[in-house]
Design an enzyme around this catalytic site. Structure first.
Site, PDB file in Angstrom:
ATOM      1  N   GLY A  47       0.939  -1.026   0.072  1.00 39.14           N
ATOM      2  CA  GLY A  47      -0.157  -0.133  -0.093  1.00 39.14           C
ATOM      3  C   GLY A  47       0.948   1.380  -0.048  1.00 39.14           C
ATOM      4  O   GLY A  47       2.042   1.308   0.451  1.00 39.14           O
ATOM      5  N   GLN A  52       3.419   9.811   0.801  1.00 36.00           N
ATOM      6  CA  GLN A  52       4.650   9.127   0.958  1.00 36.00           C
ATOM      7  C   GLN A  52       5.774   9.412  -0.203  1.00 36.00           C
ATOM      8  O   GLN A  52       6.704   9.298  -0.175  1.00 36.00           O
ATOM      9  CB  GLN A  52       4.427   7.606   1.155  1.00 36.00           C
ATOM     10  CG  GLN A  52       3.550   7.368   2.343  1.00 36.00           C
ATOM     11  CD  GLN A  52       3.415   5.988   2.478  1.00 36.00           C
ATOM     12  OE1 GLN A  52       2.517   5.326   2.055  1.00 36.00           O
ATOM     13  NE2 GLN A  52       4.484   5.147   3.100  1.00 36.00           N
ATOM     14  N   CYS A  95       5.873  -0.270   7.397  1.00 38.18           N
ATOM     15  CA  CYS A  95       5.444   1.076   6.365  1.00 38.18           C
ATOM     16  C   CYS A  95       6.769   1.184   5.662  1.00 38.18           C
ATOM     17  O   CYS A  95       7.771   1.341   6.087  1.00 38.18           O
ATOM     18  CB  CYS A  95       5.208   2.087   7.253  1.00 38.18           C
ATOM     19  SG  CYS A  95       4.692   3.570   6.347  1.00 38.18           S
ATOM     20  N   LEU A  96       6.469   1.681   4.282  1.00 37.35           N
ATOM     21  CA  LEU A  96       7.613   1.953   3.315  1.00 37.35           C
ATOM     22  C   LEU A  96       8.179   3.090   3.853  1.00 37.35           C
ATOM     23  O   LEU A  96       9.389   3.439   3.538  1.00 37.35           O
ATOM     24  CB  LEU A  96       7.137   2.073   2.028  1.00 37.35           C
ATOM     25  CG  LEU A  96       6.669   0.737   1.271  1.00 37.35           C
ATOM     26  CD1 LEU A  96       6.146   1.084  -0.158  1.00 37.35           C
ATOM     27  CD2 LEU A  96       7.630  -0.151   1.080  1.00 37.35           C
ATOM     28  N   HIS A 137      -4.462   1.878   7.504  1.00 42.54           N
ATOM     29  CA  HIS A 137      -3.249   2.380   7.761  1.00 42.54           C
ATOM     30  C   HIS A 137      -3.103   3.439   6.734  1.00 42.54           C
ATOM     31  O   HIS A 137      -2.332   4.615   7.004  1.00 42.54           O
ATOM     32  CB  HIS A 137      -2.357   1.126   7.386  1.00 42.54           C
ATOM     33  CG  HIS A 137      -0.802   1.542   7.378  1.00 42.54           C
ATOM     34  ND1 HIS A 137       0.296   0.837   8.197  1.00 42.54           N
ATOM     35  CD2 HIS A 137       0.239   2.134   6.647  1.00 42.54           C
ATOM     36  CE1 HIS A 137       1.327   1.343   7.955  1.00 42.54           C
ATOM     37  NE2 HIS A 137       1.421   2.311   6.837  1.00 42.54           N
ATOM     38  N   GLU A 138      -3.305   3.170   5.478  1.00 46.84           N
ATOM     39  CA  GLU A 138      -3.113   4.230   4.536  1.00 46.84           C
ATOM     40  C   GLU A 138      -3.808   5.264   4.608  1.00 46.84           C
ATOM     41  O   GLU A 138      -3.181   6.674   4.489  1.00 46.84           O
ATOM     42  CB  GLU A 138      -3.419   3.679   3.206  1.00 46.84           C
ATOM     43  CG  GLU A 138      -2.450   2.223   2.781  1.00 46.84           C
ATOM     44  CD  GLU A 138      -1.310   2.514   2.840  1.00 46.84           C
ATOM     45  OE1 GLU A 138      -0.660   3.867   2.489  1.00 46.84           O
ATOM     46  OE2 GLU A 138      -0.456   1.737   2.985  1.00 46.84           O
ATOM     47  N   HIS A 141      -2.119   7.941   7.010  1.00 51.68           N
ATOM     48  CA  HIS A 141      -1.128   8.728   6.147  1.00 51.68           C
ATOM     49  C   HIS A 141      -1.776   9.898   5.708  1.00 51.68           C
ATOM     50  O   HIS A 141      -1.263  11.160   5.777  1.00 51.68           O
ATOM     51  CB  HIS A 141      -0.634   7.894   5.103  1.00 51.68           C
ATOM     52  CG  HIS A 141       0.464   7.088   5.143  1.00 51.68           C
ATOM     53  ND1 HIS A 141       1.786   7.346   5.806  1.00 51.68           N
ATOM     54  CD2 HIS A 141       0.785   5.588   5.321  1.00 51.68           C
ATOM     55  CE1 HIS A 141       2.229   6.390   6.006  1.00 51.68           C
ATOM     56  NE2 HIS A 141       1.972   5.208   5.547  1.00 51.68           N
TER      57      HIS A 141
HETATM   58 ZN    ZN Z   1       2.539   3.429   5.605  1.00 54.33          ZN
END
Ligand code: ZN
Length: 176
Positions: A47, A52, A95-96, A137-138, A141
């Protein structure tokens, strides 16, 4: 399509609240979503929110296909969580933007979401399991919240320090 740079903590842009997309899904937005998906696959991750890669718009891409399965890209424009259940599901998240850190977060086990898809069509659906975890989660962000913000202050600081150190190490290795 192009692979973009993924921001990592403690980049202050990750704390920004993303703005809603106005005026529907344009070709320009689709090009952005294509880039986001390619960047996510390259990382690799399941995701990615636009912020990001430094774009403060309420856009998310996702692909929850298991290894060996056909890709199942999903696109979310202006997603909203309109309903959640009381039951929670603990899940070990990563998370990236916080590479190589994993910890358990507890979120509602199911949620109902509304969004526009890649073609600008309105979708209204219930999510559960990994889908519910990932979309929440997204969505965080988009509010400038990271999964480590759900952890204790100590764990959060330790995670940020670890990412910073790993980044410095990589920079030094590049320079050597
Ligand atoms: Zn994330």
């Amino acid at each position: 399509m192009a692979i973009r740079e993924i921001l990592t903590v403690p980049d202050p842009r990750l704390k920004e609240v993303s703005k809603p997309v106005e005026g529907g899904v344009t070709d320009e937005l689709r090009a952005l979503m294509d880039d986001m998906l390619e960047t996510m696959y390259d990382a690799p991750g399941i995701g990615l929110a636009a912020i990001q890669i430094g774009v403060p718009l309420r856009i998310i891409v996702m692909d929850l296909a298991k290894e060996g399965e056909e890709p199942q890209p999903k696109y979310f424009v202006n997603p909203e969580i309109v309903e959640t259940v009381e039951e929670t599901l603990p899940y070990e998240e990563g998370c990236l933007s916080v590479p190589d850190i994993f910890d358990e977060v507890e979120r509602p086990a199911r949620c109902r979401i509304q969004y526009m898809d890649y073609d600008g069509f309105k979708v209204d659906e219930w999510c559960e399991g990994l889908y519910a975890v990932c979309i929440q989660h997204e969505m965080d962000h988009l509010e400038g919240t990271l999964f480590i913000d759900h952890l204790s202050r100590l764990k959060r600081q330790r995670a940020i320090d670890k990412v910073k150190k790993a980044k410095l190490r990589a920079l030094r290795e590049d320079a050597a």
